[in-house]
Design an enzyme around this catalytic site. Structure first.
Site, mmCIF file in Angstrom:
data_model
loop_
_atom_site.group_PDB
_atom_site.id
_atom_site.type_symbol
_atom_site.label_atom_id
_atom_site.label_comp_id
_atom_site.label_asym_id
_atom_site.label_seq_id
_atom_site.Cartn_x
_atom_site.Cartn_y
_atom_site.Cartn_z
ATOM 1 N N SER A 153 0.822 -1.200 0.000
ATOM 2 C CA SER A 153 0.000 0.000 0.000
ATOM 3 C C SER A 153 0.862 1.258 0.000
ATOM 4 C CB SER A 153 -0.972 -0.029 1.181
ATOM 5 O OG SER A 153 -1.904 1.008 1.108
ATOM 6 N N ASP A 184 -1.351 1.641 -4.303
ATOM 7 C CA ASP A 184 -2.157 0.532 -4.823
ATOM 8 C C ASP A 184 -3.588 0.958 -5.120
ATOM 9 O OD1 ASP A 184 -2.878 0.714 -2.096
ATOM 10 O OD2 ASP A 184 -3.410 -1.408 -2.008
ATOM 11 N N ASP A 238 -6.190 1.937 -3.518
ATOM 12 C CA ASP A 238 -7.403 1.615 -2.764
ATOM 13 C C ASP A 238 -7.859 2.788 -1.907
ATOM 14 O OD1 ASP A 238 -5.414 1.432 -0.828
ATOM 15 O OD2 ASP A 238 -6.085 -0.484 -0.016
ATOM 16 N N ASP A 262 -3.289 6.403 -3.350
ATOM 17 C CA ASP A 262 -2.053 5.864 -2.805
ATOM 18 C C ASP A 262 -1.522 4.832 -3.801
ATOM 19 O OD1 ASP A 262 -3.952 3.891 -2.353
ATOM 20 O OD2 ASP A 262 -3.155 3.324 -0.389
#
Length: 559
Positions: free
Chosen positions: A143, A297, A299, A295
């Site tokens: 992340s 990734d 999500d 961010d």
């Protein structure tokens, strides 16, 4: 002791398939660097509901191919042969390698593995689990952690992150795994066919079709500046925006392409100071109506708005959560709708839910819990910039009923919904700041902030929590502590977790908890200020109150 440490390191070295970590470990053994060896071998990364996350390197206390293969073997043992797992990955160092290792271990154990077609947003993986009717999903990502980290997150067949006791079952199965060089490996490692499928772009197209069916409103005229923060969001987000009829956002050129080093930011997290500077500078140059960020990734979704004279400010996660909740409830219908947030997020969502006559739930921190809030879930959010936006009708269905395209936080679906809201406001001569003022007048100004302390020694966090439990404050910033909930005891019917909640006079609230993914102690502050005159006056009062709370709390924490 030293001989045992060296023996364990040599045993690891003998089974490690990665030349990079073999070279690292060989150098440490040759140099006799006992401190580095102890750091890697005297403890290990623990598998939990967040899966695994840690620094890349050799040994059980690092993310590496041996650690990942053991995790995959544990997951395979829990699921059993014949089950189907979808695998995704981001663009961090080794992510693609870890993903293919996972597929090889799973297929070697007799499971079917479907690999996403490239580095893609985590919400595409969560979507794909349900779309393909899989039994589980794995995404390789850390992340918004620093560049040296990577991680391994597991989803169950409902497309949401695992919760207890599944995590404990997988962890126990990992403990039972022997040497990874003795694991049977299937395709893609073996080159055989049958159990392994390399997915194509059709799964991304299906995801885009789903998120563009969200309640986006009618207006589309909007100038948007965007950054994926060197992550994997840019391509999918631009595709979703153009498919929905928006002009493609203007992306920060220095941050558009995936780069695992994240060279332009100290931390690739839009909440961190300085992370949005390039996006705000681009917004000022192009005259953007809205700034969006994902961010790495994708999500999470960050939102920035113009405040005059070419300046922009970030909206908080709670501000965006309140706006999205009201947007979704206004554009949907149904008697059994449910909205949910976490115990550390603003209490505003409850006021909004009451106003619209829908159900409201509070959960523990994390989307794994939000997705378990109950039937009819239409919208969920957490203050850390995570949102899952739904609709009252699934595409292709004639029956009304709450529907979420992604059973996890989705930074792209949220970005689309925010853009639709901002476009409608612009058409009406208004802004998102105007809508926030409307909510303050209607529900009272719910202002939140966070006090976050990063430590180098995790024992400092344990000591701070012990001090607070032993000597709870009687007052904070002149407000009486009216109630203390020790969340470790399962307060309010919630599962036990390490945290403390203080309810203060005047409707204020403080929650203190250790971060589940970073070496931080986090405190979440909220004050509620009635608006009887100008909203700006109430905001100034709230800012002063939050600063006073933060000062007193820092003293109480002793950090």
């Amino acid at each position: 002791m030293v001989e045992d440490l060296a023996r364990r390191a040599r045993d690891w070295l003998a089974q490690d398939p990665d030349p990079d970590t073999r070279a690292e470990l060989t150098a440490l053994l040759d140099s006799g660097d006992l401190a580095a060896l102890r750091d890697r071998f005297e403890t290990r990364l623990e598998f939990g509901t967040a899966g695994l996350r840690g620094e890349l390197g050799a040994g059980p206390n690092r993310m590496n191919r041996v650690t990942v293969m053991r995790a995959a073997a544990g997951l395979a043992a829990v699921l059993g042969p014949g089950r189907h797992v979808v695998i995704g990955y981001d663009a961090r160092h080794k992510s693609d390698v870890f993903a293919r290792d996972t597929a090889a271990v799973l297929t070697g154990a007799g499971l079917r593995a479907s690999l996403l077609p490239g580095p893609l947003p985590t919400p595409v993986l969560a979507f794909a689990v349900r779309r393909l009717g899989a039994d589980a999903g794995v995404t390789v990502t850390a992340s918004h952690n620093p560049p040296r980290d990577n991680g391994y997150k597991v989803y169950w067949g409902d497309g949401s992150q695992i919760v207890p006791p599944v995590d404990a079952r997988i962890s126990a199965a990992i403990d039972a795994v022997g040497r990874v060089d003795e694991l049977p490996l299937g395709p893609p490692a073996s080159g055989a066919a049958g159990l392994f499928v390399q997915l194509d772009d059709s799964i991304v197209a299906a995801y885009v079709e789903a998120v563009t069916a969200l309640p986006l409103g009618e207006a589309r005229e909007l100038r948007i500046a965007y950054t994926p923060l060197h992550g994997v969001g840019a391509g999918t987000l631009a595709r979703a925006f153009t498919a929905a009829g928006f002009e493609a956002p203007v992306a920060v050129p220095e941050q558009r392409e995936p780069d695992p080093e994240f060279p332009t930011v100290a931390f690739p997290n839009p909440e961190e100071p300085g992370a949005m500077d390039l996006a705000f500078a681009l917004a000022a140059r192009v005259g953007a109506d809205l700034v969006l960020a994902n961010d790495p990734d994708a999500d999470r979704c960050a939102v920035g708005v113009p405040v005059g004279d070419g300046a922009y400010r970030m909206l908080t996660g709670d501000e965006v959560g309140g706006l999205l909740a009201e947007r979704v409830l206004r554009l949907t219908s149904g008697d059994d709708r449910l909205v949910a947030t976490t115990i550390v997020s603003s209490s505003l969502l409850g006021r909004i839910a009451d106003s619209y006559g829908v159900r409201h739930a509070e959960t523990l921190t994390g989307f794994k819990w939000i997705m378990k809030a109950g039937e009819g879930l239409l919208f969920g959010y957490e203050e850390a910039l995570g949102y899952s936006v739904g609709s009252d009708t699934e595409p292709g269905s004639e029956t009304k009923g709450s529907w979420l395209p992604v059973h996890d936080k989705d930074g792209i679906g949220a970005a689309l919904t925010v853009a639709g809201l901002a476009a409608d406001a612009k058409r009406d001569g208004r802004t998102l700041l105007d809508l926030l003022d409307d909510q303050a007048r209607r529900y009272g100004l719910h202002a939140t902030s966070q006090l976050s302390v990063r430590v180098g020694d995790l024992s400092l966090i344990t000591e701070a929590m012990t001090r607070l439990r032993a000597n709870p404050p009687a007052t904070l910033a002149g407000r009486t502590v009216e109630a203390v909930d020790d969340l470790r005891e399962g307060a309010g019917g919630l599962p036990p977790t390490d945290g403390l909640r203080y309810r203060l006079s005047g409707g204020a609230r403080v929650v203190v908890r250790p971060s589940g993914t970073e070496p931080k102690l986090k405190s979440y502050l909220e004050v509620v200020v009635p608006v009887t005159g100008e909203v700006s006056t109430a905001r100034a009062q709230a800012t002063t109150a939050l600063e006073a709370l933060s000062t007193d709390l820092r003293t109480a924490l002793g950090l």
